[in-house]
Scaffold this active site. Sequence first.
Site, PDB file in Angstrom:
ATOM      1  N   LYS A 162      -7.061   0.738   6.633  1.00  0.00           N
ATOM      2  CA  LYS A 162      -8.249   0.034   7.110  1.00  0.00           C
ATOM      3  C   LYS A 162      -7.931  -1.432   7.358  1.00  0.00           C
ATOM      4  CE  LYS A 162      -8.897  -2.304   3.956  1.00  0.00           C
ATOM      5  NZ  LYS A 162      -8.115  -3.256   3.153  1.00  0.00           N
ATOM      6  N   ASP A 217     -10.155  -7.517   5.954  1.00  0.00           N
ATOM      7  CA  ASP A 217      -9.572  -6.891   4.767  1.00  0.00           C
ATOM      8  C   ASP A 217     -10.620  -6.348   3.808  1.00  0.00           C
ATOM      9  OD1 ASP A 217      -8.011  -6.891   1.975  1.00  0.00           O
ATOM     10  OD2 ASP A 217      -6.640  -6.678   3.661  1.00  0.00           O
ATOM     11  N   HIS A 235      -1.846  -2.073  13.618  1.00  0.00           N
ATOM     12  CA  HIS A 235      -2.286  -0.667  13.565  1.00  0.00           C
ATOM     13  C   HIS A 235      -2.419  -0.051  14.959  1.00  0.00           C
ATOM     14  CE1 HIS A 235      -4.377  -1.143   9.343  1.00  0.00           C
ATOM     15  NE2 HIS A 235      -3.063  -1.264   9.294  1.00  0.00           N
ATOM     16  N   SER A 255      10.572   2.167   8.327  1.00  0.00           N
ATOM     17  CA  SER A 255      10.487   0.724   8.177  1.00  0.00           C
ATOM     18  C   SER A 255      10.982   0.098   9.479  1.00  0.00           C
ATOM     19  CB  SER A 255      11.381   0.287   7.012  1.00  0.00           C
ATOM     20  OG  SER A 255      11.557  -1.102   7.018  1.00  0.00           O
ATOM     21  N   ARG A 256      10.789  -1.216   9.616  1.00  0.00           N
ATOM     22  CA  ARG A 256      11.360  -1.864  10.801  1.00  0.00           C
ATOM     23  C   ARG A 256      12.872  -2.020  10.670  1.00  0.00           C
ATOM     24  NH1 ARG A 256       7.912  -6.993  10.205  1.00  0.00           N
ATOM     25  NH2 ARG A 256       8.305  -6.297   8.075  1.00  0.00           N
ATOM     26  N   ILE A 314       0.831  -1.206   0.000  1.00  0.00           N
ATOM     27  CA  ILE A 314       0.000   0.000   0.000  1.00  0.00           C
ATOM     28  C   ILE A 314       0.869   1.262   0.000  1.00  0.00           C
ATOM     29  CG2 ILE A 314      -0.346   0.177   2.530  1.00  0.00           C
ATOM     30  CD1 ILE A 314      -2.924   0.877  -0.270  1.00  0.00           C
ATOM     31  N   ALA A 315       2.034   1.195   0.636  1.00  0.00           N
ATOM     32  CA  ALA A 315       2.923   2.367   0.632  1.00  0.00           C
ATOM     33  C   ALA A 315       3.320   2.698  -0.799  1.00  0.00           C
ATOM     34  CB  ALA A 315       4.163   2.084   1.487  1.00  0.00           C
ATOM     35  N   ARG A 316       3.629   1.673  -1.554  1.00  0.00           N
ATOM     36  CA  ARG A 316       4.038   1.885  -2.959  1.00  0.00           C
ATOM     37  C   ARG A 316       2.873   2.407  -3.792  1.00  0.00           C
ATOM     38  NH1 ARG A 316       8.943   0.226  -4.175  1.00  0.00           N
ATOM     39  NH2 ARG A 316       9.976  -0.835  -2.455  1.00  0.00           N
TER      40      ARG A 316
END
Length: 334
Positions: free
Chosen positions: A100, A181, A82, A39-40, A18-20
Amino acid sequence: MTTTKSVVRWAIVGTGGIARRTLGDLRLTENAEVVAVCSRKQETADAFAAETGIGRAYGDFDALLGDDDVDALYIGIPHGKHFEYAQRALRAGKHVLCEKPLTMTADEARELQALARENGVFLMEAMWMKYTPSMRKALELVESGTIGEPRFVQAGLGYPVPADGPQRFWVAELGGGALFDMGVYTIALAHLFLGTPDSVRASGVMRADGVDLYESVILGYPSGAQAQLTTSITFWIPPAGSLGGTGGSISFGEPLFSPATLRVAYGTPPTPPTVENLEFEKEGAGYVPMFRAAGEAILRGELEEPLHPMSVTIEVLEIMERVRDELILQRDAR
Ligand SMILES: NC(=O)c1ccc[n+]([C@@H]2O[C@H](COP(=O)([O-])OP(=O)(O)OC[C@H]3O[C@@H](n4cnc5c(N)ncnc54)[C@H](OP(=O)(O)O)[C@@H]3O)[C@@H](O)[C@H]2O)c1
């Protein structure tokens, strides 16, 4: 925290799918500036920043939270994480727009809402579907009475997610299953047009670990209205839906979360209905209107966005909890 500027400085949390998909849209949004990514792992953040030209890369969430030049976080990590990330961000005084579903339970969402209020920061679930031009148009048509009183919502979303597909679908702790989802969209759609149901019935299949594979949900409303919603991660369900009213109907073209078309039909039988076919352009990949609305609310110093306030996120999560309870009862009775 309020900002006196005309631009919100965003950091993206997570470097996955989703970030991309959304980065380009955040950059297209005139009241947004993307200043950091987190990021981790530092090397993942560095690689993402280098590839996309984002100025600052963090491999440590606390370090990001300490960056005073970041106003708001867009959290794009698996749902099961989240709550923890949003909680830490709100405590640090950052505005939060979180993917979401916002949390796994309504209580967690209430806790985040209280934290946001305590810290004077903005909080919103990234329900982009409601901000798309087609959904806005459908709302306008309902408000103007074109289809009479809304009485029926039908919606479906599903596809066979490969077993080696994104872990968020299959791992219970990450929020796995069709309901979290996809059901979040279909239930949010029913809520948008019909409000709060007074009955929730569901039939479906949930695994022993709590990951649900598919479900059909029927929501009943005090007005007599009904919603029929079906979601699945094991078979295809066309990503479309419809809204029926006492004076007409609206069919949402695919994909449900950003309909490209609306078919609007209205009239009084036996005269054949008047039919209008409407087409809509997306801004970017479709997320721009949501980012714009979130940014505007932040810049106005508001703590929630009026079209998708926390009360709605909480009510949708309450419905999802009732669906899950039904699926658990059915599973345990088998
Ligand atoms: N609005 C939409 O159209 C849409 C579409 C797809 C997904 N989503 C939502 O976006 C969220 C992320 O989905 P996605 O497909 O991007 O998921 P993903 O690719 O599986 O994960 C996203 C990123 O989250 C980070 N992450 C993974 N596991 C984590 C963990 N245990 N703790 C903390 N961070 C973790 C990883 O980034 P790092 O390795 O950099 O830490 C990963 O790349 C979900 O809530 C989903 O519902 C929305």
